[in-house]
Design an enzyme around this catalytic site. Structure first.
Site, PDB file in Angstrom:
ATOM      1  CE1 TYR A  39      15.241   1.108 -11.757  1.00  0.00           C
ATOM      2  CE2 TYR A  39      13.628   0.011 -13.170  1.00  0.00           C
ATOM      3  CZ  TYR A  39      14.420   1.114 -12.872  1.00  0.00           C
ATOM      4  OH  TYR A  39      14.390   2.221 -13.702  1.00  0.00           O
ATOM      5  CG  ASN A  56      16.647  11.783 -13.290  1.00  0.00           C
ATOM      6  OD1 ASN A  56      16.100  11.088 -14.143  1.00  0.00           O
ATOM      7  ND2 ASN A  56      17.976  11.899 -13.210  1.00  0.00           N
ATOM      8  NE  ARG A  60      27.196   8.994 -15.920  1.00  0.00           N
ATOM      9  CZ  ARG A  60      27.736   9.159 -14.705  1.00  0.00           C
ATOM     10  NH1 ARG A  60      26.966   9.234 -13.628  1.00  0.00           N
ATOM     11  NH2 ARG A  60      29.038   9.236 -14.540  1.00  0.00           N
ATOM     12  CB  VAL A  98      15.724   5.831 -21.635  1.00  0.00           C
ATOM     13  CG1 VAL A  98      16.233   7.152 -22.193  1.00  0.00           C
ATOM     14  CG2 VAL A  98      14.252   5.951 -21.229  1.00  0.00           C
ATOM     15  CE  LYS A 132      12.875   3.770 -11.021  1.00  0.00           C
ATOM     16  NZ  LYS A 132      13.187   5.215 -10.906  1.00  0.00           N
TER      17      LYS A 132
HETATM   18  N1  LIG Z   1      17.405   4.375 -18.812  1.00  0.00           N
HETATM   19  C1  LIG Z   1      16.246   3.729 -18.775  1.00  0.00           C
HETATM   20  O1  LIG Z   1      15.990   2.794 -19.562  1.00  0.00           O
HETATM   21  C2  LIG Z   1      15.191   4.139 -17.770  1.00  0.00           C
HETATM   22  C3  LIG Z   1      13.884   3.667 -17.963  1.00  0.00           C
HETATM   23  C4  LIG Z   1      12.906   4.005 -17.041  1.00  0.00           C
HETATM   24  C5  LIG Z   1      13.210   4.797 -15.965  1.00  0.00           C
HETATM   25  N2  LIG Z   1      14.486   5.250 -15.785  1.00  0.00           N
HETATM   26  C6  LIG Z   1      14.761   6.064 -14.598  1.00  0.00           C
HETATM   27  O2  LIG Z   1      15.291   7.330 -14.996  1.00  0.00           O
HETATM   28  C7  LIG Z   1      16.125   7.845 -13.961  1.00  0.00           C
HETATM   29  C8  LIG Z   1      17.453   8.288 -14.559  1.00  0.00           C
HETATM   30  O3  LIG Z   1      18.082   7.157 -15.128  1.00  0.00           O
HETATM   31  P1  LIG Z   1      19.188   7.235 -16.290  1.00  0.00           P
HETATM   32  O4  LIG Z   1      18.813   6.210 -17.276  1.00  0.00           O
HETATM   33  O5  LIG Z   1      19.410   8.635 -16.709  1.00  0.00           O
HETATM   34  O6  LIG Z   1      20.451   6.687 -15.469  1.00  0.00           O
HETATM   35  P2  LIG Z   1      21.998   7.132 -15.513  1.00  0.00           P
HETATM   36  O7  LIG Z   1      22.734   6.086 -14.780  1.00  0.00           O
HETATM   37  O8  LIG Z   1      22.399   7.492 -16.892  1.00  0.00           O
HETATM   38  O9  LIG Z   1      22.001   8.504 -14.646  1.00  0.00           O
HETATM   39  C9  LIG Z   1      21.632   8.503 -13.285  1.00  0.00           C
HETATM   40  C10 LIG Z   1      22.361   9.603 -12.556  1.00  0.00           C
HETATM   41  O10 LIG Z   1      21.983   9.507 -11.164  1.00  0.00           O
HETATM   42  C11 LIG Z   1      23.145   9.711 -10.378  1.00  0.00           C
HETATM   43  N3  LIG Z   1      22.998   9.107  -9.039  1.00  0.00           N
HETATM   44  C12 LIG Z   1      23.108   7.796  -8.710  1.00  0.00           C
HETATM   45  N4  LIG Z   1      23.009   7.639  -7.387  1.00  0.00           N
HETATM   46  C13 LIG Z   1      22.795   8.876  -6.852  1.00  0.00           C
HETATM   47  C14 LIG Z   1      22.622   9.360  -5.542  1.00  0.00           C
HETATM   48  N5  LIG Z   1      22.664   8.541  -4.474  1.00  0.00           N
HETATM   49  N6  LIG Z   1      22.403  10.679  -5.360  1.00  0.00           N
HETATM   50  C15 LIG Z   1      22.406  11.539  -6.425  1.00  0.00           C
HETATM   51  N7  LIG Z   1      22.606  11.128  -7.694  1.00  0.00           N
HETATM   52  C16 LIG Z   1      22.786   9.814  -7.914  1.00  0.00           C
HETATM   53  C17 LIG Z   1      24.267   9.050 -11.182  1.00  0.00           C
HETATM   54  O11 LIG Z   1      25.546   9.506 -10.772  1.00  0.00           O
HETATM   55  C18 LIG Z   1      23.892   9.448 -12.597  1.00  0.00           C
HETATM   56  O12 LIG Z   1      24.520  10.670 -12.974  1.00  0.00           O
HETATM   57  C19 LIG Z   1      16.241   6.739 -12.912  1.00  0.00           C
HETATM   58  O13 LIG Z   1      15.351   6.995 -11.848  1.00  0.00           O
HETATM   59  C20 LIG Z   1      15.821   5.493 -13.685  1.00  0.00           C
HETATM   60  O14 LIG Z   1      15.327   4.494 -12.826  1.00  0.00           O
HETATM   61  C21 LIG Z   1      15.493   4.946 -16.668  1.00  0.00           C
END
Ligand SMILES: NC(=O)c1ccc[n+]([C@@H]2O[C@H](COP(=O)([O-])OP(=O)(O)OC[C@H]3O[C@@H](n4cnc5c(N)ncnc54)[C@H](O)[C@@H]3O)[C@@H](O)[C@H]2O)c1
Length: 291
Positions: free
Chosen positions: A156, A91, A20, A189, A160
């Site tokens: 967090y 990711n 996702r 995001v 990061k």
């Molecule tokens: N959404 C934001 O605002 C944002 C901003 C900066 C960075 N990020 C980074 O982007 C990346 C993706 O985040 P997102 O917003 O899509 O989050 P999200 O929660 O929508 O998706 C993350 C996915 O990672 C999977 N996941 C969790 N633990 C796991 C594990 N142990 N092994 C394999 N998969 C696992 C989850 O099941 C999920 O499908 C992350 O590293 C997050 O820190 C997100």
């Protein structure tokens, strides 16, 4: 002169956490360019749903990135099925929020294992496979929280910052090997991870597709620093030379220092926090055994 694009058609790409959010959008953008994408996610149902939507270009596998032997075996299986790994997108990540003194040891360990150690392990595994072939690309998804401190997300931010530092070091270490490294630093995001978090007055909330397109762009024309949206990189560069008191005063004036803290414990995050609490079975096993 315009730089030549590196074609992605036929490339074997692994996206961790691709079920996702940003990972799914990245898998979608890569399949659209003709790449063969393996989606690894601890939530197998989500991974299978996304792969089914993407058709023949994507496969789904269960993956808990904190299970290091399992992560290695997953990469072996993907290579046996799809061919040598060309790109690894590290990711998968979680963002549990709370005041630092309220965070349990288990939550600290889970975040460090998932958000940092798994990125290190995945990168090592990718390098081991890519170096003898003299080519490959590692994309580590960090965050602007890897460049600045945000109250309510201290651990967090620590993880990061670790991803940014690790990526900078391996970029230099891999010079001349043919392996490229990119470090992706999105601000907020619109995914479940950021649910319940208010909007920054500085930077608009990006879409997962914006991050996916930035990742595709960095693969087609390799570059290390990938800020999404781009303006957040410019803001970082403008703020960097300012005295700390000015930077912190500006963050306070714009209430950017309250975004994560104000969201912590709020109703808007209950479903996400519950999912994040189940996100790393391997990392949580010692804490469960001790309980
Ligand atoms: N959404 C934001 O605002 C944002 C901003 C900066 C960075 N990020 C980074 O982007 C990346 C993706 O985040 P997102 O917003 O899509 O989050 P999200 O929660 O929508 O998706 C993350 C996915 O990672 C999977 N996941 C969790 N633990 C796991 C594990 N142990 N092994 C394999 N998969 C696992 C989850 O099941 C999920 O499908 C992350 O590293 C997050 O820190 C997100």
């Amino acid at each position: 002169m315009a730089k030549q694009l590196r074609p992605l058609a036929g490339k074997v790409v692994v996206v961790t956490g691709g079920g996702r959010g940003i990972g799914a959008a990245t898998a979608r953008a890569l399949v659209a360019r003709g790449a063969r994408v393996a989606i690894g996610d601890v939530d197998l149902e989500a991974a299978e749903r996304t792969a089914a939507e993407l058709g023949a270009g994507a496969v789904a596998r269960h993956l808990d990135v904190t299970d290091r032997p399992g992560f290695t075996a997953f990469l072996d299986e993907v290579e046996a099925e799809l061919g040598p790994l060309d790109v690894l997108v590290n990711n998968a990540g979680i963002m549990p929020l709370s005041a630092v003194e309220d965070e349990s040891d288990a939550v600290v360990v889970r975040q460090l294992e998932l958000n940092l150690h798994a990125v290190i392990h995945g990168s090592k595994e990718a390098i081991r496979r890519m170096k003898p072939r003299g080519r490959g690309h590692i994309v580590n998804v960090a965050s602007v929280a890897g460049k600045a401190g945000f109250p309510g997300g201290a651990t967090y931010c620590a993880a990061k910052h670790g991803v940014v530092g690790f990526s900078e070091a391996i970029r230099l270490e891999l010079r001349g090997t043919g392996i490229e490294v990119s470090c992706v630093m999105p601000s907020l995001v619109a995914t479940e991870l950021a649910s319940g978090v208010g909007d920054s007055p500085w930077v608009r909330r990006a879409r997962a597709e914006d991050v996916a397109n930035a990742i595709v762009g960095a693969l087609e024309v390799p570059r290390f620093d990938v800020f999404v949206p781009k303006v957040s990189g410019s803001i970082m560069r403008v703020l960097a030379p300012m005295p700390r008191r000015w930077r912190e005063g500006m963050a306070r004036a714009l209430k950017a220092d309250r975004l994560l803290l104000d969201a912590a414990g709020g109703h808007g995050r209950a479903a996400y926090e519950a999912r994040a609490a189940r996100s790393a079975p391997a990392a949580d096993a010692p804490a469960r055994a001790a309980a």
